[in-house]
Design a protein around this motif. Structure first.
Motif, PDB file in Angstrom:
ATOM      1  N   ILE A  79     -50.097  -2.244 -16.299  1.00 29.17           N
ATOM      2  CA  ILE A  79     -49.883  -0.944 -16.914  1.00 29.17           C
ATOM      3  C   ILE A  79     -48.535  -0.960 -17.622  1.00 29.17           C
ATOM      4  CG2 ILE A  79     -49.558   1.519 -16.429  1.00 29.17           C
ATOM      5  CD1 ILE A  79     -51.407   1.239 -14.065  1.00 29.17           C
ATOM      6  N   PRO A  80     -48.460  -0.401 -18.833  1.00 31.63           N
ATOM      7  CA  PRO A  80     -47.173  -0.372 -19.536  1.00 31.63           C
ATOM      8  C   PRO A  80     -46.049   0.202 -18.668  1.00 31.63           C
ATOM      9  CG  PRO A  80     -48.918   0.288 -21.025  1.00 31.63           C
ATOM     10  CD  PRO A  80     -49.556   0.147 -19.663  1.00 31.63           C
ATOM     11  N   ASP A  81     -44.869  -0.431 -18.795  1.00 28.57           N
ATOM     12  CA  ASP A  81     -43.640  -0.077 -18.081  1.00 28.57           C
ATOM     13  C   ASP A  81     -43.600  -0.601 -16.646  1.00 28.57           C
ATOM     14  OD1 ASP A  81     -42.625   1.291 -20.315  1.00 28.57           O
ATOM     15  OD2 ASP A  81     -43.631   3.143 -19.715  1.00 28.57           O
ATOM     16  N   TYR A  82     -44.590  -1.383 -16.247  1.00 28.55           N
ATOM     17  CA  TYR A  82     -44.601  -1.972 -14.905  1.00 28.55           C
ATOM     18  C   TYR A  82     -44.677  -3.500 -15.015  1.00 28.55           C
ATOM     19  CZ  TYR A  82     -45.341   2.572 -12.721  1.00 28.55           C
ATOM     20  OH  TYR A  82     -45.194   3.868 -12.291  1.00 28.55           O
ATOM     21  N   PRO A  83     -44.258  -4.225 -13.956  1.00 30.78           N
ATOM     22  CA  PRO A  83     -44.356  -5.690 -13.975  1.00 30.78           C
ATOM     23  C   PRO A  83     -45.807  -6.145 -14.073  1.00 30.78           C
ATOM     24  CG  PRO A  83     -42.898  -4.956 -12.211  1.00 30.78           C
ATOM     25  CD  PRO A  83     -43.592  -3.739 -12.733  1.00 30.78           C
ATOM     26  N   MET A  84     -45.978  -7.300 -14.680  1.00 31.37           N
ATOM     27  CA  MET A  84     -47.300  -7.892 -14.768  1.00 31.37           C
ATOM     28  C   MET A  84     -47.799  -8.292 -13.385  1.00 31.37           C
ATOM     29  SD  MET A  84     -48.174  -7.933 -17.990  1.00 31.37           S
ATOM     30  CE  MET A  84     -49.461  -9.189 -18.071  1.00 31.37           C
ATOM     31  N   PHE A  85     -49.045  -7.997 -13.112  1.00 27.91           N
ATOM     32  CA  PHE A  85     -49.714  -8.382 -11.874  1.00 27.91           C
ATOM     33  C   PHE A  85     -48.951  -7.928 -10.632  1.00 27.91           C
ATOM     34  CE2 PHE A  85     -51.196 -11.287 -15.139  1.00 27.91           C
ATOM     35  CZ  PHE A  85     -52.572 -11.198 -14.986  1.00 27.91           C
ATOM     36  N   GLY A  86     -48.389  -6.715 -10.712  1.00 28.12           N
ATOM     37  CA  GLY A  86     -47.764  -6.132  -9.535  1.00 28.12           C
ATOM     38  C   GLY A  86     -48.821  -5.743  -8.517  1.00 28.12           C
ATOM     39  N   TRP A  88     -50.843  -3.174  -6.416  1.00 23.10           N
ATOM     40  CA  TRP A  88     -51.287  -1.779  -6.477  1.00 23.10           C
ATOM     41  C   TRP A  88     -52.403  -1.562  -5.468  1.00 23.10           C
ATOM     42  CZ3 TRP A  88     -49.692   2.019 -10.168  1.00 23.10           C
ATOM     43  CH2 TRP A  88     -48.789   1.560 -11.127  1.00 23.10           C
ATOM     44  N   TRP A  89     -52.159  -0.691  -4.515  1.00 21.87           N
ATOM     45  CA  TRP A  89     -53.178  -0.265  -3.551  1.00 21.87           C
ATOM     46  C   TRP A  89     -52.851   1.158  -3.111  1.00 21.87           C
ATOM     47  CZ3 TRP A  89     -57.588  -2.545  -3.023  1.00 21.87           C
ATOM     48  CH2 TRP A  89     -57.717  -3.946  -3.027  1.00 21.87           C
ATOM     49  N   PRO A  90     -53.842   1.922  -2.621  1.00 23.16           N
ATOM     50  CA  PRO A  90     -53.491   3.155  -1.912  1.00 23.16           C
ATOM     51  C   PRO A  90     -52.498   2.823  -0.803  1.00 23.16           C
ATOM     52  CG  PRO A  90     -55.846   3.090  -2.325  1.00 23.16           C
ATOM     53  CD  PRO A  90     -55.306   1.736  -2.730  1.00 23.16           C
ATOM     54  N   GLY A  91     -51.499   3.663  -0.605  1.00 24.71           N
ATOM     55  CA  GLY A  91     -50.417   3.314   0.311  1.00 24.71           C
ATOM     56  C   GLY A  91     -50.251   4.283   1.458  1.00 24.71           C
ATOM     57  N   LEU A  92     -49.476   3.843   2.439  1.00 26.09           N
ATOM     58  CA  LEU A  92     -49.098   4.664   3.580  1.00 26.09           C
ATOM     59  C   LEU A  92     -47.852   5.456   3.197  1.00 26.09           C
ATOM     60  CD1 LEU A  92     -49.212   5.489   6.606  1.00 26.09           C
ATOM     61  CD2 LEU A  92     -47.913   3.392   7.105  1.00 26.09           C
ATOM     62  N   HIS A 118     -46.514  -0.984  -5.501  1.00 27.08           N
ATOM     63  CA  HIS A 118     -45.728  -1.407  -4.338  1.00 27.08           C
ATOM     64  C   HIS A 118     -44.623  -2.399  -4.701  1.00 27.08           C
ATOM     65  CE1 HIS A 118     -48.316   0.574  -1.392  1.00 27.08           C
ATOM     66  NE2 HIS A 118     -49.338   0.189  -2.136  1.00 27.08           N
ATOM     67  N   GLY A 119     -44.741  -3.074  -5.835  1.00 28.60           N
ATOM     68  CA  GLY A 119     -43.681  -3.986  -6.233  1.00 28.60           C
ATOM     69  C   GLY A 119     -44.204  -5.211  -6.953  1.00 28.60           C
ATOM     70  N   SER A 120     -43.254  -5.989  -7.472  1.00 29.98           N
ATOM     71  CA  SER A 120     -43.584  -7.264  -8.111  1.00 29.98           C
ATOM     72  C   SER A 120     -44.095  -8.237  -7.062  1.00 29.98           C
ATOM     73  CB  SER A 120     -42.340  -7.838  -8.787  1.00 29.98           C
ATOM     74  OG  SER A 120     -42.561  -9.170  -9.214  1.00 29.98           O
ATOM     75  N   THR A 121     -45.044  -9.098  -7.460  1.00 30.00           N
ATOM     76  CA  THR A 121     -45.563 -10.086  -6.520  1.00 30.00           C
ATOM     77  C   THR A 121     -44.905 -11.453  -6.692  1.00 30.00           C
ATOM     78  OG1 THR A 121     -47.401 -10.549  -8.035  1.00 30.00           O
ATOM     79  CG2 THR A 121     -47.793  -8.949  -6.280  1.00 30.00           C
ATOM     80  N   GLN A 145     -29.700 -27.571   1.998  1.00 26.26           N
ATOM     81  CA  GLN A 145     -30.099 -26.657   0.933  1.00 26.26           C
ATOM     82  C   GLN A 145     -30.606 -25.371   1.562  1.00 26.26           C
ATOM     83  OE1 GLN A 145     -32.856 -28.065  -2.099  1.00 26.26           O
ATOM     84  NE2 GLN A 145     -33.606 -25.994  -2.486  1.00 26.26           N
ATOM     85  N   VAL A 146     -30.045 -24.242   1.116  1.00 25.42           N
ATOM     86  CA  VAL A 146     -30.448 -22.917   1.584  1.00 25.42           C
ATOM     87  C   VAL A 146     -30.943 -22.131   0.380  1.00 25.42           C
ATOM     88  CG1 VAL A 146     -29.718 -20.777   2.691  1.00 25.42           C
ATOM     89  CG2 VAL A 146     -28.773 -22.961   3.466  1.00 25.42           C
ATOM     90  N   ASP A 147     -32.122 -21.499   0.528  1.00 31.98           N
ATOM     91  CA  ASP A 147     -32.705 -20.719  -0.554  1.00 31.98           C
ATOM     92  C   ASP A 147     -32.811 -19.254  -0.161  1.00 31.98           C
ATOM     93  OD1 ASP A 147     -33.060 -22.963  -2.088  1.00 31.98           O
ATOM     94  OD2 ASP A 147     -35.172 -23.224  -1.561  1.00 31.98           O
ATOM     95  N   TYR A 148     -32.579 -18.384  -1.135  1.00 29.84           N
ATOM     96  CA  TYR A 148     -32.835 -16.944  -0.961  1.00 29.84           C
ATOM     97  C   TYR A 148     -33.783 -16.502  -2.064  1.00 29.84           C
ATOM     98  CZ  TYR A 148     -32.291 -11.961  -1.744  1.00 29.84           C
ATOM     99  OH  TYR A 148     -32.546 -10.632  -1.966  1.00 29.84           O
ATOM    100  N   ARG A 149     -34.791 -15.716  -1.700  1.00 30.99           N
ATOM    101  CA  ARG A 149     -35.700 -15.131  -2.676  1.00 30.99           C
ATOM    102  C   ARG A 149     -35.902 -13.665  -2.302  1.00 30.99           C
ATOM    103  NH1 ARG A 149     -40.290 -19.925  -3.540  1.00 30.99           N
ATOM    104  NH2 ARG A 149     -38.791 -21.505  -4.245  1.00 30.99           N
ATOM    105  N   GLY A 150     -35.829 -12.800  -3.306  1.00 34.34           N
ATOM    106  CA  GLY A 150     -35.964 -11.372  -3.020  1.00 34.34           C
ATOM    107  C   GLY A 150     -36.458 -10.600  -4.223  1.00 34.34           C
ATOM    108  N   GLY A 151     -36.546  -9.294  -4.053  1.00 40.41           N
ATOM    109  CA  GLY A 151     -36.997  -8.434  -5.126  1.00 40.41           C
ATOM    110  C   GLY A 151     -38.483  -8.478  -5.365  1.00 40.41           C
ATOM    111  N   TYR A 152     -39.268  -8.750  -4.309  1.00 42.52           N
ATOM    112  CA  TYR A 152     -40.716  -8.784  -4.488  1.00 42.52           C
ATOM    113  C   TYR A 152     -41.413  -8.462  -3.170  1.00 42.52           C
ATOM    114  CZ  TYR A 152     -41.214 -13.508  -2.360  1.00 42.52           C
ATOM    115  OH  TYR A 152     -41.228 -14.587  -1.510  1.00 42.52           O
ATOM    116  N   VAL A 153     -42.711  -8.266  -3.255  1.00 45.82           N
ATOM    117  CA  VAL A 153     -43.510  -7.940  -2.084  1.00 45.82           C
ATOM    118  C   VAL A 153     -44.650  -8.944  -1.952  1.00 45.82           C
ATOM    119  CG1 VAL A 153     -43.010  -5.461  -2.215  1.00 45.82           C
ATOM    120  CG2 VAL A 153     -45.045  -6.384  -3.366  1.00 45.82           C
TER     121      VAL A 153
END
Length: 278
Positions: A79-86, A88-92, A118-121, A145-153
């Motif tokens: 949907i325009p203005d949202y991330p690609m392939f985010g 989307w489900w009915p939520g709690l 709900h967020g970027s995948t 080596q230590v990795d951090y990943r964030g900003g997604y669901v």
């Protein structure tokens, strides 16, 4: 930085008639990546190298061509203005133990009737740190080596399947389960988004130690030089809201958002390597 990418649909055949639809939409994809390499200590008996890499990404569907409806599938909507392939489900929306009995019942949860975002995948924030220590004139080297990943669901279908479909999970039968866990289990059949979880995590991706044998000992093995390396991978994982096995797991599908289901956690691996130079 990349911008104004045009979505194009490839030719396809329908009832023997070839159809081409171009200029489906425009995607904005912008990001930044920074890399730093430095030697913090440079000595004969101690040398310390450090490499840091940080990256951020923001992608959005800018617009769809006239007459093109939102592109949707199992758990995703473009949907325009949202991330690609985010996701989307009915939520709690909320829950409360209204009668104070320590258990959540169906009338004590509130869910949406329509799919919500709900967020970027895919991760939108990445940070990797590689470090190595050289000791005793480079006779011993220690690295990590230590990795951090964030900003997604991620969609935790592992727990959703057991609780909402099999009706056989701790959250439904153990009174000591948290109210939040109980609420997700109760809401799951009505709102799959109850199991949209924060996938942010930190992982010790790899650690190693290398010992270089003396020339005398190497020659006794018939080699010019020799070293031993002990390596461990996936040694530690810290999550921030994810309750299943591994937030990096992705169950691939051609018609669904990324989700986390029935995939083995990345195993802890140990390796011993012997390097000989002749």
């Amino acid at each position: 930085t990349s911008d104004a990418l045009v979505l194009r649909q490839q030719p396809y055949s329908l009832g023997g008639v070839a159809t081409r639809l171009e200029n489906v939409g425009v995607v904005s994809n912008r990001g930044i990546e920074i890399s730093v390499n430095t030697r913090l200590i440079d000595g004969r008996d101690l040398a310390w190298d450090l490499q840091l890499e940080a990256a951020g990404n923001r992608n959005r569907l800018v617009r769809l061509a006239d007459g093109v409806p939102p592109i949707a599938g199992f758990g995703f909507q473009n949907i325009p203005d949202y991330p690609m392939f985010g996701l989307w489900w009915p939520g709690l929306v909320g829950f409360a133990d209204a009668n104070g009995d320590g258990a959540i019942s169906p009338d004590e949860v509130e869910v949406t009737s329509e799919a919500v975002f709900h967020g970027s995948t895919v991760p939108t924030r990445n940070l990797a740190a590689n470090t190595s220590l050289a000791l005793f004139n480079n006779r011993v080297r220690v690295g990590a080596q230590v990795d951090y990943r964030g900003g997604y669901v991620t969609h935790n279908v592992n727990d959703m399947f057991m609780c909402a479909f099999q009706v056989n999970c701790r959250a439904l039968h153990d009174p000591t389960a948290s109210l939040e866990e109980q609420a997700a289990a109760i809401a799951g059949p009505m709102a799959f988004g109850a199991y949209a979880q924060n996938a942010e995590h930190v992982r010790l991706r790899e650690a190693s130690i290398t010992y270089t044998l003396s020339n005398t000992l190497a020659r006794s093995l018939g080699a010019k030089t020799a070293n031993l390396t002990l390596t461990g991978r996936n040694l530690w994982l810290k999550t921030f809201g994810f309750t299943s096995w591994d937030p990096e797991n992705v169950t691939g599908s051609a018609d669904a958002a990324n989700y986390n289901f029935s995939a083995q956690r990345q195993p802890v691996v140990g390796m011993l390597r012997v390097n000989l130079t002749f």
